[in-house]
Design an enzyme around this catalytic site. Structure first.
Site, PDB file in Angstrom:
ATOM      1  N   ASN A 110      17.852 -21.315  -6.929  1.00 29.33           N
ATOM      2  CA  ASN A 110      19.304 -21.284  -7.066  1.00 29.33           C
ATOM      3  C   ASN A 110      19.726 -19.848  -6.780  1.00 29.33           C
ATOM      4  O   ASN A 110      19.533 -18.967  -7.610  1.00 29.33           O
ATOM      5  CB  ASN A 110      19.706 -21.701  -8.492  1.00 29.33           C
ATOM      6  CG  ASN A 110      21.202 -21.527  -8.740  1.00 29.33           C
ATOM      7  OD1 ASN A 110      21.968 -21.285  -7.811  1.00 29.33           O
ATOM      8  ND2 ASN A 110      21.614 -21.657  -9.988  1.00 29.33           N
ATOM      9  N   TRP A 111      20.253 -19.651  -5.586  1.00 26.35           N
ATOM     10  CA  TRP A 111      20.598 -18.280  -5.169  1.00 26.35           C
ATOM     11  C   TRP A 111      21.837 -17.763  -5.903  1.00 26.35           C
ATOM     12  O   TRP A 111      22.140 -16.584  -5.848  1.00 26.35           O
ATOM     13  CB  TRP A 111      20.840 -18.222  -3.661  1.00 26.35           C
ATOM     14  CG  TRP A 111      19.622 -18.441  -2.819  1.00 26.35           C
ATOM     15  CD1 TRP A 111      18.344 -18.692  -3.245  1.00 26.35           C
ATOM     16  CD2 TRP A 111      19.557 -18.411  -1.384  1.00 26.35           C
ATOM     17  NE1 TRP A 111      17.500 -18.821  -2.178  1.00 26.35           N
ATOM     18  CE2 TRP A 111      18.215 -18.660  -1.014  1.00 26.35           C
ATOM     19  CE3 TRP A 111      20.497 -18.219  -0.358  1.00 26.35           C
ATOM     20  CZ2 TRP A 111      17.798 -18.695   0.313  1.00 26.35           C
ATOM     21  CZ3 TRP A 111      20.090 -18.265   0.970  1.00 26.35           C
ATOM     22  CH2 TRP A 111      18.751 -18.498   1.290  1.00 26.35           C
ATOM     23  N   LYS A 112      22.571 -18.665  -6.537  1.00 30.29           N
ATOM     24  CA  LYS A 112      23.840 -18.289  -7.195  1.00 30.29           C
ATOM     25  C   LYS A 112      24.739 -17.579  -6.173  1.00 30.29           C
ATOM     26  O   LYS A 112      24.687 -17.919  -4.997  1.00 30.29           O
ATOM     27  CB  LYS A 112      23.555 -17.466  -8.452  1.00 30.29           C
ATOM     28  CG  LYS A 112      22.537 -18.169  -9.373  1.00 30.29           C
ATOM     29  CD  LYS A 112      22.418 -17.578 -10.740  1.00 30.29           C
ATOM     30  CE  LYS A 112      21.408 -18.377 -11.557  1.00 30.29           C
ATOM     31  NZ  LYS A 112      21.278 -17.950 -12.937  1.00 30.29           N
ATOM     32  N   HIS A 125      25.670 -26.532 -13.893  1.00 32.94           N
ATOM     33  CA  HIS A 125      24.959 -25.310 -14.279  1.00 32.94           C
ATOM     34  C   HIS A 125      25.715 -24.658 -15.437  1.00 32.94           C
ATOM     35  O   HIS A 125      26.941 -24.689 -15.482  1.00 32.94           O
ATOM     36  CB  HIS A 125      24.856 -24.347 -13.089  1.00 32.94           C
ATOM     37  CG  HIS A 125      23.897 -23.236 -13.362  1.00 32.94           C
ATOM     38  ND1 HIS A 125      24.245 -22.138 -14.115  1.00 32.94           N
ATOM     39  CD2 HIS A 125      22.589 -23.074 -13.025  1.00 32.94           C
ATOM     40  CE1 HIS A 125      23.179 -21.343 -14.219  1.00 32.94           C
ATOM     41  NE2 HIS A 125      22.169 -21.882 -13.568  1.00 32.94           N
ATOM     42  N   GLU A 166      26.422 -21.709 -16.050  1.00 31.70           N
ATOM     43  CA  GLU A 166      27.406 -20.692 -15.650  1.00 31.70           C
ATOM     44  C   GLU A 166      28.736 -21.351 -15.288  1.00 31.70           C
ATOM     45  O   GLU A 166      29.808 -20.805 -15.551  1.00 31.70           O
ATOM     46  CB  GLU A 166      26.837 -19.857 -14.479  1.00 31.70           C
ATOM     47  CG  GLU A 166      25.773 -18.883 -14.967  1.00 31.70           C
ATOM     48  CD  GLU A 166      24.684 -18.557 -13.955  1.00 31.70           C
ATOM     49  OE1 GLU A 166      24.872 -18.823 -12.750  1.00 31.70           O
ATOM     50  OE2 GLU A 166      23.635 -18.040 -14.380  1.00 31.70           O
ATOM     51  N   GLU A 188      17.711 -26.080 -18.758  1.00 36.80           N
ATOM     52  CA  GLU A 188      17.862 -24.631 -18.710  1.00 36.80           C
ATOM     53  C   GLU A 188      18.452 -24.125 -20.030  1.00 36.80           C
ATOM     54  O   GLU A 188      19.680 -24.145 -20.206  1.00 36.80           O
ATOM     55  CB  GLU A 188      18.800 -24.232 -17.569  1.00 36.80           C
ATOM     56  CG  GLU A 188      18.320 -24.646 -16.202  1.00 36.80           C
ATOM     57  CD  GLU A 188      18.845 -23.748 -15.094  1.00 36.80           C
ATOM     58  OE1 GLU A 188      18.018 -23.284 -14.303  1.00 36.80           O
ATOM     59  OE2 GLU A 188      20.064 -23.495 -15.034  1.00 36.80           O
ATOM     60  N   GLY A 210      18.427 -15.535 -16.870  1.00 35.31           N
ATOM     61  CA  GLY A 210      18.726 -14.171 -16.449  1.00 35.31           C
ATOM     62  C   GLY A 210      18.467 -13.134 -17.531  1.00 35.31           C
ATOM     63  O   GLY A 210      18.901 -11.987 -17.430  1.00 35.31           O
ATOM     64  N   SER A 243      14.439 -17.684 -16.327  1.00 38.23           N
ATOM     65  CA  SER A 243      13.481 -16.570 -16.200  1.00 38.23           C
ATOM     66  C   SER A 243      12.073 -17.033 -15.814  1.00 38.23           C
ATOM     67  O   SER A 243      11.078 -16.459 -16.237  1.00 38.23           O
ATOM     68  CB  SER A 243      13.438 -15.745 -17.486  1.00 38.23           C
ATOM     69  OG  SER A 243      14.709 -15.190 -17.761  1.00 38.23           O
ATOM     70  N   GLY A 288      16.269 -18.801 -10.548  1.00 39.66           N
ATOM     71  CA  GLY A 288      17.388 -17.939 -10.167  1.00 39.66           C
ATOM     72  C   GLY A 288      16.875 -16.661  -9.521  1.00 39.66           C
ATOM     73  O   GLY A 288      16.503 -16.641  -8.336  1.00 39.66           O
TER      74      GLY A 288
HETATM   75  P1  13P Z   1      16.962 -17.018 -13.731  1.00 36.53           P
HETATM   76  O1  13P Z   1      15.708 -17.563 -13.107  1.00 36.53           O
HETATM   77  O2  13P Z   1      17.512 -15.829 -13.018  1.00 36.53           O
HETATM   78  O3  13P Z   1      16.803 -16.819 -15.209  1.00 36.53           O
HETATM   79  O4  13P Z   1      18.083 -18.163 -13.558  1.00 36.53           O
HETATM   80  C1  13P Z   1      17.770 -19.453 -13.910  1.00 36.53           C
HETATM   81  C2  13P Z   1      18.864 -20.333 -13.441  1.00 36.53           C
HETATM   82  O5  13P Z   1      19.969 -20.265 -13.944  1.00 36.53           O
HETATM   83  C3  13P Z   1      18.575 -21.252 -12.344  1.00 36.53           C
HETATM   84  O6  13P Z   1      19.621 -22.139 -12.167  1.00 36.53           O
END
Ligand code: 13P
Length: 248
Positions: free
Chosen positions: A9-11, A94, A96, A164, A170, A210, A231
């Protein structure tokens, strides 16, 4: 047996040109993967990354989709628009988006159905906050999300679920493999109750939060964990490839 799926997930990272460079580097590194591999990229990266992925074993995903087929929804993207570029997976719900963009379970549910109706596979994210985890509310939270975010599914194995825990995203603070495994087992049990035991046994449930080259082996060795939603570590080809090749 469930085939694992590792998705990046590149966000909101990577311009189109950067994204193409990343997947060009990634393609040879993951060509021998034994699992399904996908990258979920920003909307504007989709055309160029889609072309770059042609003929590879990496599938293309988006990070959101609107629930209406078309209409007066300024700034939104429909499932058909994604489908036309060969998008096969769509992340919905997600944390976020739930937290910052008011994606309620009801909205997440509509997005999931829109993706399915267009023939794409939604990756539906579920997870508890730190407060809920510490207050012993994890199961109640996940149970609510399964009932409401996934409402109306005839077969839960048509989707991918990403567990998640919000406190692990993150933060560098990963759930322990045992914690992730037990919580995913709970989600599967809940799916068996709400849907059917057979499709709950089939549905792939990823862990996200993470996950990296250092901890992926231990996480992926757990019987309930069917992959990862990655992420930060998906933004570097070598790091993401190391996760995809967790069993090599
Ligand atoms: P991280 O791997 O950066 O913790 O993010 C996880 C995530 O939100 C994947 O959708």
């Amino acid at each position: 047996m469930r085939r694992p799926i590792i998705a990046g997930n590149w966000k909101m990272n990577m311009t189109s040109a950067q994204g193409v460079r990343l997947v060009e580097e990634l393609k040879p590194l993951v060509a021998d993967a034994d699992c399904d591999v996908a990258v979920c990229v920003p909307f504007t990266d989709i055309p160029a990354v889609s072309a770059a992925l042609m003929g590879s074993n990496i599938r293309l995903g988006a990070q959101n989709v609107h629930f209406a087929e078309n209409g007066a929804y300024t700034g939104e993207i429909s499932a058909q628009m994604l489908k036309e570029f060969g998008v096969e997976y769509v992340i919905v719900g997600h944390s976020e988006r739930r937290r910052m963009f008011d994606d309620t379970d009801e909205v997440v549910n509509m997005r999931m159905h829109a993706a399915l109706a267009a023939g794409m596979t939604p990756i539906v994210c579920l997870g508890e906050t730190l407060e809920q985890r510490e207050g012993g509310e994890t199961e109640r939270c996940l149970s609510y999300q399964v009932e409401h975010s996934l409402k109306g599914l005839d077969d839960v194995s048509k989707i991918v679920i990403a567990y998640e825990p919000i406190w692990a995203i993150g933060t560098g603070r990963t759930a322990t493999a045992q914690q992730a495994n037990d919580t995913i087992a709970y989600i599967r049990k809940k799916c068996a109750e709400v849907f059917c035991p057979k499709c709950a046994e089939k549905v792939r449930i990823q862990y996200g939060g993470s996950m990296n080259a250092g901890n992926c082996k231990e996480l992926m060795a757990m019987p309930e964990i069917d992959g990862g939603l990655i992420g930060g570590a998906s933004l570097k080809a070598a790091d993401f490839a190391a996760i995809v090749r967790y069993n090599k």
